[in-house]
Write a protein that holds these residues in place. Sequence first.
Motif, PDB file in Angstrom:
ATOM      1  N   THR A  76      48.468 -63.611 -49.977  1.00  0.00           N
ATOM      2  CA  THR A  76      49.838 -63.739 -49.483  1.00  0.00           C
ATOM      3  C   THR A  76      49.968 -65.015 -48.661  1.00  0.00           C
ATOM      4  O   THR A  76      48.969 -65.560 -48.193  1.00  0.00           O
ATOM      5  N   HIS A  77      51.212 -65.480 -48.496  1.00  0.00           N
ATOM      6  CA  HIS A  77      51.469 -66.735 -47.799  1.00  0.00           C
ATOM      7  C   HIS A  77      52.527 -66.525 -46.719  1.00  0.00           C
ATOM      8  O   HIS A  77      53.344 -65.613 -46.797  1.00  0.00           O
ATOM      9  N   SER A  78      52.490 -67.367 -45.685  1.00  0.00           N
ATOM     10  CA  SER A  78      53.426 -67.243 -44.575  1.00  0.00           C
ATOM     11  C   SER A  78      53.695 -68.614 -43.976  1.00  0.00           C
ATOM     12  O   SER A  78      52.855 -69.518 -44.067  1.00  0.00           O
ATOM     13  N   ASP A  92      53.943 -63.542 -38.690  1.00  0.00           N
ATOM     14  CA  ASP A  92      55.075 -63.933 -37.852  1.00  0.00           C
ATOM     15  C   ASP A  92      54.759 -63.759 -36.372  1.00  0.00           C
ATOM     16  O   ASP A  92      55.481 -63.084 -35.638  1.00  0.00           O
ATOM     17  N   ASN A  93      53.630 -64.357 -35.930  1.00  0.00           N
ATOM     18  CA  ASN A  93      53.191 -64.296 -34.530  1.00  0.00           C
ATOM     19  C   ASN A  93      53.067 -62.852 -34.039  1.00  0.00           C
ATOM     20  O   ASN A  93      53.605 -62.485 -32.999  1.00  0.00           O
ATOM     21  N   TYR A  94      52.357 -62.036 -34.814  1.00  0.00           N
ATOM     22  CA  TYR A  94      52.045 -60.633 -34.485  1.00  0.00           C
ATOM     23  C   TYR A  94      53.276 -59.723 -34.538  1.00  0.00           C
ATOM     24  O   TYR A  94      53.206 -58.565 -34.141  1.00  0.00           O
ATOM     25  N   ARG A  95      54.415 -60.206 -35.034  1.00  0.00           N
ATOM     26  CA  ARG A  95      55.622 -59.379 -35.062  1.00  0.00           C
ATOM     27  C   ARG A  95      55.576 -58.352 -36.194  1.00  0.00           C
ATOM     28  O   ARG A  95      56.123 -57.252 -36.075  1.00  0.00           O
ATOM     29  N   CYS A  96      54.918 -58.689 -37.314  1.00  0.00           N
ATOM     30  CA  CYS A  96      54.822 -57.801 -38.470  1.00  0.00           C
ATOM     31  C   CYS A  96      53.361 -57.422 -38.690  1.00  0.00           C
ATOM     32  O   CYS A  96      52.488 -58.294 -38.725  1.00  0.00           O
ATOM     33  N   SER A 435      52.188 -78.760 -44.282  1.00  0.00           N
ATOM     34  CA  SER A 435      53.541 -78.300 -43.952  1.00  0.00           C
ATOM     35  C   SER A 435      53.533 -76.944 -43.267  1.00  0.00           C
ATOM     36  O   SER A 435      54.480 -76.171 -43.397  1.00  0.00           O
ATOM     37  N   ARG A 436      52.454 -76.636 -42.531  1.00  0.00           N
ATOM     38  CA  ARG A 436      52.320 -75.392 -41.771  1.00  0.00           C
ATOM     39  C   ARG A 436      52.591 -74.146 -42.622  1.00  0.00           C
ATOM     40  O   ARG A 436      53.338 -73.245 -42.246  1.00  0.00           O
ATOM     41  N   ILE A 437      51.963 -74.111 -43.784  1.00  0.00           N
ATOM     42  CA  ILE A 437      51.963 -72.905 -44.616  1.00  0.00           C
ATOM     43  C   ILE A 437      50.623 -72.229 -44.429  1.00  0.00           C
ATOM     44  O   ILE A 437      49.571 -72.861 -44.523  1.00  0.00           O
ATOM     45  N   PHE A 438      50.626 -70.915 -44.144  1.00  0.00           N
ATOM     46  CA  PHE A 438      49.405 -70.160 -43.908  1.00  0.00           C
ATOM     47  C   PHE A 438      49.189 -69.177 -45.056  1.00  0.00           C
ATOM     48  O   PHE A 438      50.141 -68.534 -45.529  1.00  0.00           O
ATOM     49  N   SER A 439      47.959 -69.057 -45.499  1.00  0.00           N
ATOM     50  CA  SER A 439      47.615 -68.182 -46.612  1.00  0.00           C
ATOM     51  C   SER A 439      46.526 -67.203 -46.205  1.00  0.00           C
ATOM     52  O   SER A 439      45.645 -67.540 -45.404  1.00  0.00           O
ATOM     53  N   CYS A 440      46.600 -65.999 -46.760  1.00  0.00           N
ATOM     54  CA  CYS A 440      45.595 -64.959 -46.496  1.00  0.00           C
ATOM     55  C   CYS A 440      45.052 -64.462 -47.823  1.00  0.00           C
ATOM     56  O   CYS A 440      45.809 -64.018 -48.690  1.00  0.00           O
ATOM     57  N   TYR A 441      43.724 -64.539 -47.991  1.00  0.00           N
ATOM     58  CA  TYR A 441      43.048 -64.082 -49.204  1.00  0.00           C
ATOM     59  C   TYR A 441      42.178 -62.882 -48.834  1.00  0.00           C
ATOM     60  O   TYR A 441      41.340 -62.969 -47.940  1.00  0.00           O
ATOM     61  N   VAL A 442      42.373 -61.767 -49.523  1.00  0.00           N
ATOM     62  CA  VAL A 442      41.633 -60.542 -49.231  1.00  0.00           C
ATOM     63  C   VAL A 442      40.673 -60.257 -50.380  1.00  0.00           C
ATOM     64  O   VAL A 442      41.091 -60.147 -51.539  1.00  0.00           O
TER      65      VAL A 442
END
Length: 463
Positions: A76-78, A92-96, A435-442
């Motif tokens: 997923t990406h953020s 989202d800075n620990y909001r979700c 461009s400050r895109i963050f990705s999470c690989y599980v």
Amino acid sequence: MGPTRKPNVCRRLSHRALGFFSRDAGVVQRTNLGILRALVCQVIARRPGPGPRAAGRLAVKPPAGESTKFKNVWTTHSKSPIAYERGRIYFDNYRCCVSSVASEPRKLYEMPKCSKSEKIEDALLWECPVGDMLPNPSDYKSSLIALTAHNWLLRISATTGKVLGKVYLASYCKFRYVSWDTPQEVIAVKSAQNKGSALARQAGIRQPVLLYLAVFRVLPFSLIGVLEINKKIFGNVTDATLSHGILIVMYSSGLVRLYSFQAIAEQAKNGIQEMECCSLESDWIYFHPDASGRIIHVGPNQVKVLKLNEVENNSAQHQISEDFVILANREKNKSENLPTVTASGRVVKKKFNLLDDDPEQETFKIVDYEDELDLLSVVAVTQIDAEGKAHLDFHCNEYGTLLKSIPLVESWDVTYSHEVYFDRDLVLHIEQKPSRIFSCYVYQMVCDPGEEEETINRSCEKE
């Protein structure tokens, strides 16, 4: 009907730990973790010993014939930083908050939107201490200790996102990081480094205070004290942190000093450690999370595990000695010292002095500890042409023996930040992109069904 889906091995082990099987739950839990460790490292037919050692340095290859792998199950990406804490992924800075245990993302809660000044900068997961009497029923539930951009320290329910308590820190500096001093009991809140104004720097005026460390007890929030890291006292220090009651101060030369208000400052041999390396990035040092009293000192091409022992015949003094060292897998540069012939026929011997964190060499980036499986996890990266390749290695926590190596499929850009977490049968890779895109690989562990069943049955026969 078609064939039924085989149950997940971690879910089966969790059922046993909750009492679905015979005998004491503690014994079953230890057995379960032994099974899982065997599956993760694929130590089924034989258990590797400590391997050859030479002056504490290891030269061990992983066991052959591995069939257990870690498969990328979702990505997923953020547009904001992504964080992870014990089975939960925060966006989202620990909001979700999203569960990472399922084979696909499942949202647990989402907090209301807030202004930039109220966003969460950093957080830790706090869990209820065993056997303690706490004042409120909500205190027995897990919570996030969160630091906001406007210097508030919050305690937030880990299941609902509700704010359970808060305290204001200070206005004279900007606090940015929170870490454990004593796990689950005392936290250290660290400020951003004070570089002074641009006008002051142009005038040659240097700010003597590098940063501040505010130390709190967690429940209830109570201030223990604020440490001022002053260059007039500590010298030309580059960073500092607090761990297990010991102040760790770092310098650009690779020098690390350990301070304690009692034992270390007044009575410690080898209290100053130096990493023999030449690199752009500084080394880092911290106490081993396994509460063994050991110290982990990480450089670009080696991981030192050090022991803090009493001096023989003098219990009032302590000394630091080497337990074992993990070395990066590097080949000597073959182009080094190769002769060059000039047009006139003169032979010139070329010599290259590479930095120890040169991206074309295997370099250690992350070192962590999986407490339930008692494994050290080490991330090593090598820059190949335009992209970097990384792999996650599992090492025996007692001897440092290499047990298994897992390649990460995605490329690793060394110019951006990365985090890798290993939690039971999960591996998570969080990276920042342009461009400050963050990705999470599980990644999730997958095992050959026959070997998985054989391992579980063999362990059950021993009970």
